[in-house]
Motif scaffolding. Structure first.
Motif, PDB file in Angstrom:
ATOM      1  N   TRP A 125       0.769  -1.027   0.127  1.00  0.00           N
ATOM      2  CA  TRP A 125      -0.107  -0.099   0.029  1.00  0.00           C
ATOM      3  C   TRP A 125       0.618   1.325   0.016  1.00  0.00           C
ATOM      4  O   TRP A 125       0.832   2.261  -0.714  1.00  0.00           O
ATOM      5  N   ILE A 126       1.908   1.474   0.757  1.00  0.00           N
ATOM      6  CA  ILE A 126       2.401   2.569   1.102  1.00  0.00           C
ATOM      7  C   ILE A 126       3.816   2.687   0.242  1.00  0.00           C
ATOM      8  O   ILE A 126       4.596   2.087   0.087  1.00  0.00           O
ATOM      9  N   SER A 127       3.523   4.022  -0.453  1.00  0.00           N
ATOM     10  CA  SER A 127       4.769   4.641  -1.295  1.00  0.00           C
ATOM     11  C   SER A 127       5.804   5.048  -0.457  1.00  0.00           C
ATOM     12  O   SER A 127       5.667   5.417   0.729  1.00  0.00           O
ATOM     13  N   SER A 128       7.206   5.222  -1.053  1.00  0.00           N
ATOM     14  CA  SER A 128       8.268   5.324  -0.284  1.00  0.00           C
ATOM     15  C   SER A 128       8.364   6.998  -0.379  1.00  0.00           C
ATOM     16  O   SER A 128       8.655   7.578  -1.471  1.00  0.00           O
ATOM     17  N   SER A 129       8.102   7.848   0.534  1.00  0.00           N
ATOM     18  CA  SER A 129       8.216   9.028   0.484  1.00  0.00           C
ATOM     19  C   SER A 129       9.475   9.540   0.347  1.00  0.00           C
ATOM     20  O   SER A 129       9.989  10.758  -0.490  1.00  0.00           O
ATOM     21  N   GLY A 130      10.720   9.057   0.807  1.00  0.00           N
ATOM     22  CA  GLY A 130      11.895   9.351   0.517  1.00  0.00           C
ATOM     23  C   GLY A 130      12.408   9.162  -0.835  1.00  0.00           C
ATOM     24  O   GLY A 130      13.125  10.099  -1.668  1.00  0.00           O
ATOM     25  N   VAL A 131      12.257   8.235  -1.308  1.00  0.00           N
ATOM     26  CA  VAL A 131      12.497   7.909  -2.935  1.00  0.00           C
ATOM     27  C   VAL A 131      11.643   8.939  -3.686  1.00  0.00           C
ATOM     28  O   VAL A 131      12.389   9.426  -4.633  1.00  0.00           O
ATOM     29  N   VAL A 330       5.241   4.896  -7.977  1.00  0.00           N
ATOM     30  CA  VAL A 330       5.120   3.468  -7.701  1.00  0.00           C
ATOM     31  C   VAL A 330       6.027   3.069  -6.845  1.00  0.00           C
ATOM     32  O   VAL A 330       6.037   1.765  -6.397  1.00  0.00           O
ATOM     33  N   ALA A 331       7.170   3.907  -6.676  1.00  0.00           N
ATOM     34  CA  ALA A 331       8.421   3.184  -5.705  1.00  0.00           C
ATOM     35  C   ALA A 331       7.881   2.893  -4.347  1.00  0.00           C
ATOM     36  O   ALA A 331       7.107   3.545  -3.735  1.00  0.00           O
ATOM     37  N   ARG A 332       8.330   1.696  -3.768  1.00  0.00           N
ATOM     38  CA  ARG A 332       8.146   1.398  -2.186  1.00  0.00           C
ATOM     39  C   ARG A 332       9.301   1.571  -1.787  1.00  0.00           C
ATOM     40  O   ARG A 332      10.266   1.356  -2.446  1.00  0.00           O
ATOM     41  N   GLY A 333       9.480   1.477  -0.306  1.00  0.00           N
ATOM     42  CA  GLY A 333      10.925   1.550   0.210  1.00  0.00           C
ATOM     43  C   GLY A 333      10.681   1.367   1.698  1.00  0.00           C
ATOM     44  O   GLY A 333      10.286   0.261   2.218  1.00  0.00           O
ATOM     45  N   GLU A 334      10.969   2.515   2.430  1.00  0.00           N
ATOM     46  CA  GLU A 334      11.220   2.355   3.870  1.00  0.00           C
ATOM     47  C   GLU A 334      10.168   1.935   4.981  1.00  0.00           C
ATOM     48  O   GLU A 334      10.138   1.220   5.467  1.00  0.00           O
ATOM     49  N   PHE A 335       8.828   2.539   4.383  1.00  0.00           N
ATOM     50  CA  PHE A 335       7.680   2.033   5.208  1.00  0.00           C
ATOM     51  C   PHE A 335       7.443   0.627   5.061  1.00  0.00           C
ATOM     52  O   PHE A 335       7.030  -0.039   5.845  1.00  0.00           O
ATOM     53  N   SER A 336       7.548   0.042   3.688  1.00  0.00           N
ATOM     54  CA  SER A 336       7.270  -1.441   3.333  1.00  0.00           C
ATOM     55  C   SER A 336       8.295  -2.141   4.243  1.00  0.00           C
ATOM     56  O   SER A 336       7.947  -3.288   4.615  1.00  0.00           O
ATOM     57  N   ILE A 337       9.403  -1.745   4.214  1.00  0.00           N
ATOM     58  CA  ILE A 337      10.422  -2.547   5.064  1.00  0.00           C
ATOM     59  C   ILE A 337      10.235  -2.563   6.557  1.00  0.00           C
ATOM     60  O   ILE A 337      10.274  -3.455   7.448  1.00  0.00           O
ATOM     61  N   VAL A 338       9.688  -1.130   7.380  1.00  0.00           N
ATOM     62  CA  VAL A 338       9.379  -1.229   8.420  1.00  0.00           C
ATOM     63  C   VAL A 338       8.153  -2.084   8.989  1.00  0.00           C
ATOM     64  O   VAL A 338       8.363  -2.867   9.919  1.00  0.00           O
ATOM     65  N   ILE A 339       7.126  -2.184   8.015  1.00  0.00           N
ATOM     66  CA  ILE A 339       5.880  -2.884   8.196  1.00  0.00           C
ATOM     67  C   ILE A 339       6.396  -4.360   8.391  1.00  0.00           C
ATOM     68  O   ILE A 339       5.967  -5.364   9.116  1.00  0.00           O
ATOM     69  N   ALA A 340       7.154  -4.911   7.152  1.00  0.00           N
ATOM     70  CA  ALA A 340       7.667  -6.246   7.196  1.00  0.00           C
ATOM     71  C   ALA A 340       8.471  -6.548   8.117  1.00  0.00           C
ATOM     72  O   ALA A 340       8.434  -7.606   8.890  1.00  0.00           O
ATOM     73  N   PRO A 354      11.598 -12.394   3.025  1.00  0.00           N
ATOM     74  CA  PRO A 354      12.343 -12.371   1.747  1.00  0.00           C
ATOM     75  C   PRO A 354      11.327 -11.648   0.547  1.00  0.00           C
ATOM     76  O   PRO A 354      11.928 -11.205  -0.215  1.00  0.00           O
ATOM     77  N   LEU A 355      10.080 -12.229   0.677  1.00  0.00           N
ATOM     78  CA  LEU A 355       9.169 -11.527  -0.320  1.00  0.00           C
ATOM     79  C   LEU A 355       8.966 -10.063  -0.224  1.00  0.00           C
ATOM     80  O   LEU A 355       9.191  -9.444  -1.220  1.00  0.00           O
ATOM     81  N   ALA A 356       9.153  -9.484   0.862  1.00  0.00           N
ATOM     82  CA  ALA A 356       8.954  -8.019   1.033  1.00  0.00           C
ATOM     83  C   ALA A 356      10.434  -7.432   0.582  1.00  0.00           C
ATOM     84  O   ALA A 356      10.441  -6.358  -0.157  1.00  0.00           O
ATOM     85  N   THR A 357      11.679  -8.084   0.933  1.00  0.00           N
ATOM     86  CA  THR A 357      12.937  -7.702   0.445  1.00  0.00           C
ATOM     87  C   THR A 357      12.970  -7.607  -1.300  1.00  0.00           C
ATOM     88  O   THR A 357      13.208  -6.746  -1.871  1.00  0.00           O
ATOM     89  N   ALA A 358      12.520  -8.787  -1.889  1.00  0.00           N
ATOM     90  CA  ALA A 358      12.423  -9.085  -3.044  1.00  0.00           C
ATOM     91  C   ALA A 358      11.776  -7.827  -3.718  1.00  0.00           C
ATOM     92  O   ALA A 358      11.721  -6.981  -4.942  1.00  0.00           O
ATOM     93  N   TYR A 359      10.436  -7.671  -3.251  1.00  0.00           N
ATOM     94  CA  TYR A 359       9.343  -6.818  -3.694  1.00  0.00           C
ATOM     95  C   TYR A 359       9.740  -5.294  -3.717  1.00  0.00           C
ATOM     96  O   TYR A 359       9.699  -4.469  -4.590  1.00  0.00           O
ATOM     97  N   VAL A 360      10.419  -4.886  -2.685  1.00  0.00           N
ATOM     98  CA  VAL A 360      11.058  -3.581  -2.505  1.00  0.00           C
ATOM     99  C   VAL A 360      12.115  -3.220  -3.398  1.00  0.00           C
ATOM    100  O   VAL A 360      12.269  -2.327  -3.987  1.00  0.00           O
ATOM    101  N   LEU A 361      13.187  -4.409  -3.572  1.00  0.00           N
ATOM    102  CA  LEU A 361      14.243  -4.199  -4.500  1.00  0.00           C
ATOM    103  C   LEU A 361      13.619  -3.848  -5.772  1.00  0.00           C
ATOM    104  O   LEU A 361      14.431  -3.364  -6.540  1.00  0.00           O
ATOM    105  N   ILE A 362      12.637  -4.427  -6.307  1.00  0.00           N
ATOM    106  CA  ILE A 362      11.984  -4.652  -7.490  1.00  0.00           C
ATOM    107  C   ILE A 362      11.511  -2.941  -7.764  1.00  0.00           C
ATOM    108  O   ILE A 362      12.109  -2.375  -8.659  1.00  0.00           O
ATOM    109  N   LEU A 363      10.893  -2.672  -6.881  1.00  0.00           N
ATOM    110  CA  LEU A 363      10.105  -1.475  -7.325  1.00  0.00           C
ATOM    111  C   LEU A 363      10.976  -0.134  -6.853  1.00  0.00           C
ATOM    112  O   LEU A 363      10.531   0.854  -7.261  1.00  0.00           O
ATOM    113  N   VAL A 364      11.822  -0.430  -5.930  1.00  0.00           N
ATOM    114  CA  VAL A 364      12.518   0.917  -5.744  1.00  0.00           C
ATOM    115  C   VAL A 364      13.831   1.026  -6.915  1.00  0.00           C
ATOM    116  O   VAL A 364      14.116   2.416  -7.132  1.00  0.00           O
TER     117      VAL A 364
END
Length: 419
Positions: A125-131, A330-340, A354-364
Motif C-alpha cells: 500500500w505505502i509508497s516511499s516518501s524518501g524515494v 510507484v516506488a516502495r521503500g522505507e515504510f514497506s520494510i518497516v512494516i515487514a 524475503p518476499l518483502a525484500t525482493a518486492y522492495v528491491l524490484i519497485l525501488v
C-alpha cells in the motif's frame, strides 16, 4: 579484543554504505536496494556474517526508523495535514483499495493467513516518501501542478500509518481483541491529542524547543523525539508513530533548523536500518519467492499509476501531469520494510521477509524509471488526444453554413500550468 572487532566490523559497514551510496548517486537511483543487498551480504548465509556489531546495528536500525518518521513529520504542519485530510480523502480511499487489497489477496493465495495478509497489505500500500521526494527533486518536478496531488497522497498514507502501525503491532504480538482495541484507542487518542496541541499550541512548542545554538537545538529535539518514541512504545503504540507526531508538532524555523541538523544522522541510521533488515534475511530464501514478488510488483505498480492518474484528473491536472503523478508514486521503500520488519521480528511468516525484500528491491529500482518515462507516455497520449480533436470531419451540406465561433478557452493538456 571484542571492542576492536566491533570497530572493524562497524567501520567496514559504514565505509561500504558510503561507497554504495556514491555508486547509486552516480547512477542516479535510490541507494536503498544497494543497502538491502549489503545487509544480505553481511547477514546469515551471506558472504561475511557479522558477529560483534550485530547488536549495535539493531539499536542503530531502531533509531533509523525513528529519525525517518521524525523527518517525514517535519515536512508537514498540523494545519496542512488537517486540510489534506478534508480535501483529498477520496484519493486516499482509492489508494488503499487499489494497492492494499492486492497485497492481502496475495497473502491468502500463498496460504499465509489473516495476520500476514494485513502485513502484506501495508507493504504493497505505502509508497516511499524518501524515494519519491528525491525523484521529484532530481527531475525538477517540484513546481509541477501534479506535485501537490502526489504529496497529498503521501500525507494521507503517513496519517494512515498512525492507525495502521498500532494495529499491526497488536496483531503480530498476538494480543487479544480487547487489548488490541485498547492499543488502537490509545494510538488514536494520542494522535488526536498531538494534532490538537500542534494546531493550537504549535508556536509555543516551537518557541520552547527553539535555540540559536545548533548544538542545543539538536540535543533538545533528538532527546524529545527519543523520549516520546520510548513512551509510545511502552504504551504498545509504535515508536515510529510517536516520532512522526513529534515532527508534526514542530514548525517554522525550528522545523527547518532541525531538518538541516538531523538530515545527516537520518541518512546514516536509515542506511543502517536497511542493512539490519537485510541481515535477518537469508539470501537463499529469496529465489523461491522471486516470481510471486515480481508478479505482485507488476500488479501494484499498475495500481499505483492508476491511483495517481485518477487523483490528478480529479484535481484538474492535464493528461501529461496525470501520467507523471501515477509514475512517480510507484516506488516502495522505507515504510514497506518497516512494516515487514515487525512481522519478521515476531516470526509471523518465514517467507514474508524475503518476499518483502525482493518486492522492495524490484519497485525501488522500477519506481524512478516509471517516473522518468511516464512523461513520455503522457506526452504521447496528450498528442494523440490533440490530434483526435483536430481531425476534420467529412464535408457535407452543413459545411456551407457559416462556422460557429470557436471557444478561446485554453486546452488543459496544452497549457503548461496544467501539467
Amino acid at each position: 579484543m571484542h571492542s576492536a572487532v566491533f570497530l572493524i566490523e562497524f567501520g567496514a559497514i559504514i565505509l561500504a554504505l558510503g561507497l554504495l551510496g556514491r555508486v547509486a548517486g552516480r547512477l542516479k537511483f535510490s541507494p536503498i536496494p544497494l543497502y538491502l543487498l549489503a545487509g544480505l551480504a553481511f547477514g546469515e548465509g551471506g558472504l561475511l556474517p557479522l558477529g560483534a556489531s550485530e547488536e549495535f546495528v539493531a539499536i542503530g536500525a531502531e533509531i533509523g526508523v525513528i529519525l525517518l518518521l521524525l523527518m517525514l513529520g517535519l515536512e508537514y504542519t498540523a494545519s496542512d495535514l488537517v486540510s489534506n485530510l478534508r480535501t483529498q480523502y477520496p484519493a486516499g480511499l482509492v489508494d488503499f483499495a487499489l494497492n492494499a487489497i492486492p497485497g492481502a489477496l496475495a497473502a491468502f493465495l500463498l496460504g499465509w493467513g489473516p495476520v500476514a495478509a494485513v502485513v502484506l497489505a501495508g507493504v504493497t500500500w505505502i509508497s516511499s516518501s524518501g524515494v519519491i521526494a528525491k525523484v521529484l527533486g532530481d527531475l525538477g518536478w517540484v513546481g509541477n501542478r501534479e506535485t501537490p496531488v502526489i504529496l497529498s497522497i503521501l500525507v494521507l498514507e503517513d496519517l494512515a500509518m498512525a492507525v495502521y502501525l498500532p494495529i499491526v503491532t497488536a496483531l503480530v504480538a498476538g494480543v487479544g481483541i480487547a487489548q488490541g482495541s485498547l492499543t488502537l484507542a490509545i494510538a488514536l487518542g494520542v494522535a488526536a491529542l498531538v494534532l490538537f496541541v500542534a494546531v493550537r499550541y504549535g508556536r509555543l512548542i516551537s518557541r520552547f524547543v527553539s535555540s540559536d545554538d545548533p548544538e542545543k537545538l539538536l540535543l533538545v529535539v533528538l532527546g524529545l523525539t527519543l523520549l516520546v518514541a520510548g513512551v509510545a512504545q511502552q504504551l504498545q503504540v509504535s515508536a515510529a508513530v510517536g516520532a512522526f507526531l513529534v515532527g508534526i508538532a514542530l514548525s517554522g524555523e525550528v522545523a527547518e533548523g532541525t531538518h538541516t541538523l538531523l538530515s545527516p544522522l537520518r541518512d546514516l541510521f536509515a542506511a543502517v536500518f536497511f542493512v539490519f533488515f537485510g541481515l535477518h534475511t537469508d539470501p537463499a530464501s529469496i529465489p523461491p519467492v522471486l516470481l510471486p514478488a515480481l508478479a505482485l510488483a507488476l500488479v501494484t505498480a499498475a495500481t499505483k499509476v492508476a491511483t495517481g492518474y485518477w487523483a490528478a484528473k480529479r484535481a484538474g491536472v492535464g493528461v501529461k501531469g496525470r501520467w507523471r503523478a501515477g509514475g512517480t508514486l510507484v516506488a516502495r521503500g522505507e515504510f514497506s520494510i518497516v512494516i515487514a520488519g515487525l512481522a519478521v521480528t515476531a516470526g509471523i511468516e518465514p517467507k514474508l521477509g524475503p518476499l518483502a525484500t525482493a518486492y522492495v528491491l524490484i519497485l525501488v529500482v522500477i519506481g524512478p524509471l516509471t517516473a522518468r518515462y511516464s512523461e513520455v507516455v503522457g506526452t504521447r497520449f496528450a498528442d494523440r488526444t490533440a490530434e483526435n480533436r483536430s481531425v476534420v470531419a467529412p464535408r457535407t451540406a452543413l459545411d456551407d453554413v457559416p462556422p460557429t465561433p470557436v471557444s478561446t478557452t485554453p486546452d488543459p493538456d496544452k497549457d503548461g500550468t496544467q501539467d
